[in-house]
Design a protein around this motif. Structure first.
Motif, mmCIF file in Angstrom:
data_model
loop_
_atom_site.group_PDB
_atom_site.id
_atom_site.type_symbol
_atom_site.label_atom_id
_atom_site.label_comp_id
_atom_site.label_asym_id
_atom_site.label_seq_id
_atom_site.Cartn_x
_atom_site.Cartn_y
_atom_site.Cartn_z
ATOM 1 N N ASP A 100 -122.132 -69.476 -102.781
ATOM 2 C CA ASP A 100 -122.190 -68.670 -103.998
ATOM 3 C C ASP A 100 -123.356 -67.676 -103.948
ATOM 4 O OD1 ASP A 100 -119.985 -69.890 -105.048
ATOM 5 O OD2 ASP A 100 -121.074 -71.146 -106.487
ATOM 6 N N LEU A 103 -122.437 -64.433 -101.839
ATOM 7 C CA LEU A 103 -121.160 -63.762 -102.102
ATOM 8 C C LEU A 103 -121.279 -62.244 -102.063
ATOM 9 C CD1 LEU A 103 -119.280 -65.753 -104.894
ATOM 10 C CD2 LEU A 103 -118.440 -65.158 -102.622
ATOM 11 N N ARG A 107 -118.631 -61.296 -99.623
ATOM 12 C CA ARG A 107 -117.557 -60.727 -100.453
ATOM 13 C C ARG A 107 -116.239 -61.469 -100.268
ATOM 14 N NH1 ARG A 107 -119.735 -54.697 -98.846
ATOM 15 N NH2 ARG A 107 -121.887 -55.296 -99.293
ATOM 16 N N ARG A 225 -128.509 -63.970 -108.363
ATOM 17 C CA ARG A 225 -127.746 -65.217 -108.249
ATOM 18 C C ARG A 225 -128.657 -66.439 -108.274
ATOM 19 N NH1 ARG A 225 -122.485 -63.742 -106.534
ATOM 20 N NH2 ARG A 225 -122.410 -61.572 -105.838
ATOM 21 N N GLU A 316 -120.212 -63.655 -113.550
ATOM 22 C CA GLU A 316 -118.771 -63.444 -113.396
ATOM 23 C C GLU A 316 -118.502 -62.082 -112.759
ATOM 24 O OE1 GLU A 316 -114.666 -63.276 -116.115
ATOM 25 O OE2 GLU A 316 -116.597 -63.839 -117.018
ATOM 26 N N ARG A 319 -119.034 -61.971 -109.069
ATOM 27 C CA ARG A 319 -118.023 -62.698 -108.299
ATOM 28 C C ARG A 319 -116.680 -61.982 -108.274
ATOM 29 N NH1 ARG A 319 -120.480 -67.360 -110.911
ATOM 30 N NH2 ARG A 319 -118.946 -67.173 -112.602
ATOM 31 N N SER A 320 -116.603 -60.830 -108.927
ATOM 32 C CA SER A 320 -115.322 -60.164 -109.112
ATOM 33 C C SER A 320 -114.938 -59.265 -107.934
ATOM 34 C CB SER A 320 -115.352 -59.324 -110.396
ATOM 35 O OG SER A 320 -116.238 -58.215 -110.243
#
Length: 450
Positions: A100, A103, A107, A225, A316, A319-320
């Motif tokens: 996480d 990311l 990606r 993060r 959020e 993480r999109s």
């Protein structure tokens, strides 16, 4: 569950590290006979080495006191953060807590083993004059192998000195014997060698500035993060700088809109934090007899759920797929940097025009602030330090005014709700008046300057 350790270390070319060699260095006592360790690490990355290309390493290591998963993040100079997680039963499954965090680099691309490094290590402790462990010295015999369709094997020796309780003076002391630090990179990067391409030199100052801000945005992504202090603000600033250059140099409109979207999400979280801290400080500055009712508790109850929701929205967003697409576009961003003087002149004129509109009632001081911010960033990119400083000073003053505008809106809403709940609203009115006066002082100082 993860733990975090900050590492500060330097590498040196191999020499004799027997205790007798360093024993004569002032302020350093070598203890131990060279403890032997066997370390076995498998490194994970994407197929195109997205972590390694950003100076990040992820490994699962056995042997030593800290066996398990290690994620290493560069901090600059000789320092880096090491985030540790316990070993998983499946040796190839990276803990979600670590995937996480990276990311923004991967990606969503899968992580897989890309290198195997075995290290035979001898370790000594260096004590200072007070008997504290100032640093550890290790001598590593390294056998490294890339994994995949083709494999390459390399072997080398190196020395590392890692600070424990000591400071930079320890490096100064040991370098009298070990010599200057080597230019060797981390073990994985040394193994990968040319597989990590060097970024081509920027064609001009504007391009270099944009690249720097894109790299800063990626760096702050990692920090956001981790919920690191001031990370949301710094990420927002980097996105604003990129967007300002795109605006000035007529860059992609759709990319500008995506950066506006990202800045808006980050701004909500950042603005709530700043406003809460400001109002709490204002309350703390009041005499106790003027703080009537549960003012501090109401501020906490008002802002805590909103800040939590804003933080959740930031995560959020990060993480999109939309955000990953934005990052991909920034990676390949090219700026047409022609007519730099004209672009700078145009942004400066925007500030003048914003002032005129504000004076005529067709604009606000906040509009002036936004124009000045763009002028500041464009001046930074062009290397015009004097203009950048002037615009920074102006935006700071205008920022105080805008903060007071937002604070008054919030205080009125909180005061009304307090009244409806049957509580005393006196303190909120008092704070509202203080914010009004604050805005007036800024306006007065601006009128004298204009």
């Amino acid at each position: 569950m993860t733990t975090r350790v900050k590492e500060t270390e330097r590498k040196y070319e191999p020499v004799d590290t027997d205790g007798g060699l360093l024993a004569g260095v002032p302020g350093v006592t070598v203890v131990g006979g060279g403890e032997d360790l066997l370390l076995d690490a498998v490194y994970h990355d994407t197929a195109d080495l997205r972590l390694a290309r950003n100076g990040v390493t992820l490994r699962r290591r056995t042997g030593g006191e800290d066996a398990g998963w290690h994620l290493k993040l560069p901090l600059g100079d000789d320092a880096r953060d090491e985030i540790r997680a316990k070993a998983t039963k499946d040796a190839k499954r990276v803990p979600k807590e670590l995937t996480d965090l990276v990311l923004g680099l991967t990606r969503g691309e899968p992580l897989a083993p890309i290198a195997h490094i075995r290290t035979k290590r001898k370790r000594w402790e260096l004590l200072d004059d007070d008997g504290r462990i100032a640093a550890e010295v290790v001598e590593d015999d390294v056998m490294a192998q890339t994994l995949g369709e083709t494999s390459e094997i390399k072997a080398w020796r190196e020395i590392e000195v890692e600070l424990v309780e000591g400071g930079g003076e320890v490096f100064d002391a040991v370098e009298r014997t070990l010599g200057r630090p080597s230019d060797a990179p981390a073990k994985l990067l040394r193994l990968l060698g040319d597989r990590i391409p060097k970024e081509p030199k920027a064609a001009d100052r504007i391009t270099a500035y944009v690249r720097q801000q894109v790299a800063e945005l990626r760096r702050q992504d990692l920090r956001v993060r981790q919920d690191a202090e001031d990370s949301v603000h710094q990420m927002r600033v980097a996105s604003r700088r990129i967007r300002s250059i795109l605006q000035a140099y007529k860059g992609s409109r759709s990319l500008r809109e995506e950066l506006r979207w990202l800045g808006g999400v980050l701004g909500e979280a950042r603005d709530l934090e700043v406003l809460r801290e400001h109002l709490q400080a204002e309350v703390d500055a009041l005499p106790a007899e003027l703080v009537l009712g549960n003012v501090r508790q109401r501020l906490t109850e008002t802002f805590a759920p909103r800040e939590q929701a804003a933080r959740a929205e930031v995560l959020e967003t990060l993480r999109s797929k939309r955000y990953f697409t934005l990052l991909d576009r920034l990676d390949t961003l090219r700026i047409r940097s022609a007519k730099a003087r004209k672009r700078l002149r145009d942004t400066r004129r925007r500030v003048d025009r914003a002032w005129r509109n504000e004076a005529r009632g067709n604009g606000t001081l906040h509009d002036v602030r936004k124009a000045a911010k763009r002028a500041r960033y464009v001046a930074e990119a062009a290397g015009k330090k004097k203009l950048a400083r002037r615009m920074k000073k102006l935006t700071k003053r205008l920022g105080l005014h805008q903060d007071s505008v937002v604070a008054r809106q919030e205080l009125r809403a909180i005061g009304v709700q307090s009244h409806l709940d049957g509580d005393n609203g006196f303190t909120y009115g008092l704070l509202h008046g203080r914010q009004q006066r604050r805005a007036e002082r800024v306006e007065e100082s601006l009128r004298r300057k204009v």
